[in-house]
Scaffold this motif. Structure first.
Motif, short mmCIF file in Angstrom:
data_model
loop_
_atom_site.label_atom_id
_atom_site.label_comp_id
_atom_site.label_asym_id
_atom_site.label_seq_id
_atom_site.Cartn_x
_atom_site.Cartn_y
_atom_site.Cartn_z
N TYR A 230 0.97 -0.94 -0.06
CA TYR A 230 -0.03 0.03 -0.09
C TYR A 230 0.89 1.25 0.06
N VAL A 231 1.74 1.20 0.80
CA VAL A 231 2.93 2.29 0.73
C VAL A 231 3.50 2.66 -0.53
N GLY A 232 3.73 1.39 -0.92
CA GLY A 232 4.49 1.45 -2.35
C GLY A 232 3.56 2.08 -3.44
N TRP A 233 2.45 1.69 -3.54
CA TRP A 233 1.53 2.10 -4.49
C TRP A 233 1.27 3.73 -4.62
N THR A 234 1.21 4.29 -3.01
CA THR A 234 0.81 5.63 -2.88
C THR A 234 1.82 6.45 -2.88
N LEU A 235 3.14 5.96 -2.66
CA LEU A 235 4.35 6.79 -2.35
C LEU A 235 4.55 7.83 -3.30
N PRO A 236 4.32 7.55 -4.71
CA PRO A 236 4.75 8.51 -5.79
C PRO A 236 4.10 9.68 -5.52
N GLY A 237 2.79 9.75 -4.85
CA GLY A 237 1.79 10.80 -4.84
C GLY A 237 2.16 11.68 -3.57
N TRP A 238 2.43 10.99 -2.35
CA TRP A 238 2.71 12.06 -1.15
C TRP A 238 4.31 11.96 -0.92
N GLY A 239 4.79 11.27 -1.41
CA GLY A 239 6.31 11.08 -1.16
C GLY A 239 7.22 12.16 -1.46
N PRO A 240 6.98 13.19 -2.54
CA PRO A 240 7.40 14.44 -2.70
C PRO A 240 7.45 15.42 -1.82
N ALA A 241 6.12 15.38 -0.92
CA ALA A 241 6.04 16.24 0.33
C ALA A 241 6.90 16.08 1.53
N LEU A 242 7.37 14.80 1.40
CA LEU A 242 8.43 14.60 2.65
C LEU A 242 9.67 15.19 2.38
N ALA A 243 10.16 15.62 1.16
CA ALA A 243 11.14 16.19 0.74
C ALA A 243 10.89 17.50 0.54
N ALA A 244 10.05 18.17 0.85
CA ALA A 244 9.70 19.57 0.71
C ALA A 244 10.24 20.59 1.34
N PRO A 245 10.81 20.12 2.99
CA PRO A 245 11.66 21.08 3.76
C PRO A 245 12.93 20.98 3.11
N GLY A 246 13.34 19.68 2.97
CA GLY A 246 14.86 19.97 2.13
C GLY A 246 15.06 20.69 1.24
N ARG A 247 14.19 20.30 0.20
CA ARG A 247 14.13 21.19 -1.24
C ARG A 247 13.95 22.63 -0.81
N ARG A 248 13.20 23.20 0.14
CA ARG A 248 13.00 24.64 0.31
C ARG A 248 14.28 25.07 0.99
N LEU A 249 15.10 24.25 1.93
CA LEU A 249 16.05 24.80 2.42
C LEU A 249 17.27 24.80 1.56
N ARG A 250 17.37 23.84 0.57
CA ARG A 250 18.61 23.77 -0.36
C ARG A 250 18.17 24.98 -1.04
N ALA A 251 16.82 25.19 -1.77
CA ALA A 251 16.65 26.23 -2.50
C ALA A 251 17.05 27.76 -2.12
N ARG A 252 16.80 27.92 -0.71
CA ARG A 252 17.33 29.20 0.18
C ARG A 252 18.52 29.33 0.29
N ARG A 253 19.43 28.14 0.22
CA ARG A 253 20.66 28.35 0.36
C ARG A 253 21.20 28.81 -0.89
N GLN A 254 20.86 28.21 -2.06
CA GLN A 254 21.47 28.35 -3.43
C GLN A 254 20.91 29.89 -3.75
N TYR A 255 19.88 30.29 -3.41
CA TYR A 255 19.37 31.78 -3.56
C TYR A 255 20.42 32.72 -2.96
N GLN A 256 20.61 32.27 -1.53
CA GLN A 256 21.17 33.21 -0.90
C GLN A 256 22.98 33.23 -1.71
N ARG A 257 23.16 32.47 -2.07
CA ARG A 257 24.81 32.28 -2.85
C ARG A 257 24.96 32.98 -4.21
N LEU A 258 23.58 32.97 -4.99
CA LEU A 258 23.79 33.36 -6.15
C LEU A 258 23.14 34.62 -6.21
N ARG A 259 22.41 35.31 -5.51
CA ARG A 259 21.75 36.47 -5.37
C ARG A 259 22.92 37.85 -5.21
#
Length: 419
Positions: A230-259
């Motif tokens: 069950y987890v495997g079949w539904t993971l592609p839908g809700w799994g990316p939300a688990l990585a959202a905090p990491g994605r946001r933190l990574r994007a913020r660091r990149q923005y602060q370096r490139l700005r």
């Protein structure tokens, strides 16, 4: 957690998974693979619900014959296996090929269901057995055939699902789909092992070997495998939300370096500016908002770099390359020092009103060719860090102009301090 509690957890999880995927199906009603996945989850939810010990007897009374809940549950399991194979077939092949490959699987499921219902009528198990239905009737020859057909289809179906999931996970380009299919394969292999032990119960019961003590363990392991699926079949839908905090933190660091790098270049190419992100407040909380801003910075940096190319100092770039190599830097780091020096020399030339070169010639520095936007962002972040901190950039600029007497090899350049 005992076996019956886990059984209830499986039933609730199946209904929740079905409701979750049903919302996606409403947005894409013509997606046959998604419809089949919803069917698999629905039939699995029904099977777990009606086979629950507390509902077994009421379902029998509703159907009007004993052990009807077991027959309906087995029917649903056959349909679950058929639907799951249908999903994987349509994911792995173009629609025309998938339809051709799925047809034998559908026919096999229909044949098995016809055989099961025929044999069930012939055996007519009259004693209600909600806890050990299969083991109790395994010694009855007609029912042994009934159970053998069901288990053979179950084993073949789980083996096919495990093999297809594993194969498709290796070639999929979507990270969370690969992870989800990996879990589906693990759950399928686990339930396959349980079905093999159930298949052995038929000859062992005929030899008067008592397998009842193993039944609770078998149920628990089977339910655990189902939950993993069950987890495997539904993971592609809700799994990316688990990585959202990491994605946001990574994007913020990149923005602060490139700005700062973008601002330093944009000062002398003010016409180069992309449209701003035009969404509301809640969209600003999404990782995609910062990622879009980083993407804008990358495009603007590259466009400004192209516009200011005549102001680059090729001599400074050559000096930076020699300094990097003499210091034993890795080839990639040498390229970063070269490009950082090129960008810093552009900004300094413009701030000093140095005349542009009559012919800018070939590009004086070029980073490694990446495979996509993510590689380009990582590269520019590294270049910005080198431009800010590397002593070789300052030394290369100091050695390229006689008037920069005040600068020395130990002085860091800084993006805002290249003048």
């Amino acid at each position: 957690m005992n076996a019956y509690t886990l059984h209830s957890v499986c039933a609730v999880t199946a209904w929740l998974a079905f409701a979750y995927k049903l919302t996606a199906l409403r947005k894409a009603p013509r997606d046959y693979a998604l419809a089949a996945l919803c069917g698999a989850l629905l039939f699995s939810a029904i099977a777990y619900t009606i086979a629950h010990p507390r509902l077994y007897a009421p379902v029998d009374r509703l159907l009007g014959f004993p052990n009807g809940a077991a027959l309906v549950s087995m029917t649903c399991i056959v349909l679950v296996l058929a639907c799951q194979q249908f999903v994987l077939t349509f994911w792995a092949h173009p629609p025309a090929v998938a339809r051709r490959k799925a047809r034998p699987r559908v026919l096999a499921a229909l044949f098995v269901l016809a055989a099961l219902y025929t044999l069930y009528v012939m055996t007519g198990p009259s004693e209600q057995r909600p806890k050990d239905f299969a083991l109790h009737y395994a010694t009855d020859p007609p029912f042994a055939v009934f159970l053998s057909i069901y288990l053979l289809y179950f084993i073949g179906g789980e083996a096919a699902i495990a093999r297809q999931s594993h194969a498709y996970a290796k070639v999929s380009h979507r990270l969370w789909l690969r992870r989800g299919l990996g879990l589906v394969a693990i759950g399928a292999w686990l339930t396959l092992a349980i079905s093999l032990s159930r298949a052995l119960s038929v000859p062992l019961e005929a030899l008067s070997v008592d397998l009842n003590p193993m039944e609770p363990i078998t149920r628990v392991l089977g339910d655990v495998g189902t939950l993993i699926t069950y987890v495997g079949w539904t993971l592609p839908g809700w799994g990316p939300a688990l990585a959202a905090p990491g994605r946001r933190l990574r994007a913020r660091r990149q923005y602060q370096r490139l700005r700062p790098l973008r601002n330093a270049l944009h000062e002398f190419a003010p016409t180069i500016e992309l449209p701003a992100y035009a969404d509301g407040f809640w969209h600003r909380l999404r990782p995609s908002y910062l990622e879009f801003k980083v993407y804008r910075l990358v495009i603007e940096i590259r466009d400004c770099q192209l516009a200011l190319r005549p102001y680059a100092d090729p001599h400074a770039v050559r000096v930076a390359r020699e300094l990097g190599r003499a210091a034993g830097l890795a080839p990639r780091e040498v390229l970063a020092v070269e490009e950082a020096t090129q960008l810093a020399s552009m900004v300094r030339s413009r701030r000093r009103n140095t005349a542009p070169a009559a012919h800018c010639g070939p590009r004086t520095a070029a980073g490694p060719q990446g495979s996509g936007l993510a590689d380009e962002i990582d590269w520019l972040v590294r270049v910005a860090e080198v431009m800010e901190r590397s002593p070789y950039v300052a030394e290369a600029l100091a050695g390229s102009r006689a008037e920069t007497v005040g600068e020395g090899p130990g002085r860091r350049s800084g993006i805002a301090d290249v003048a």
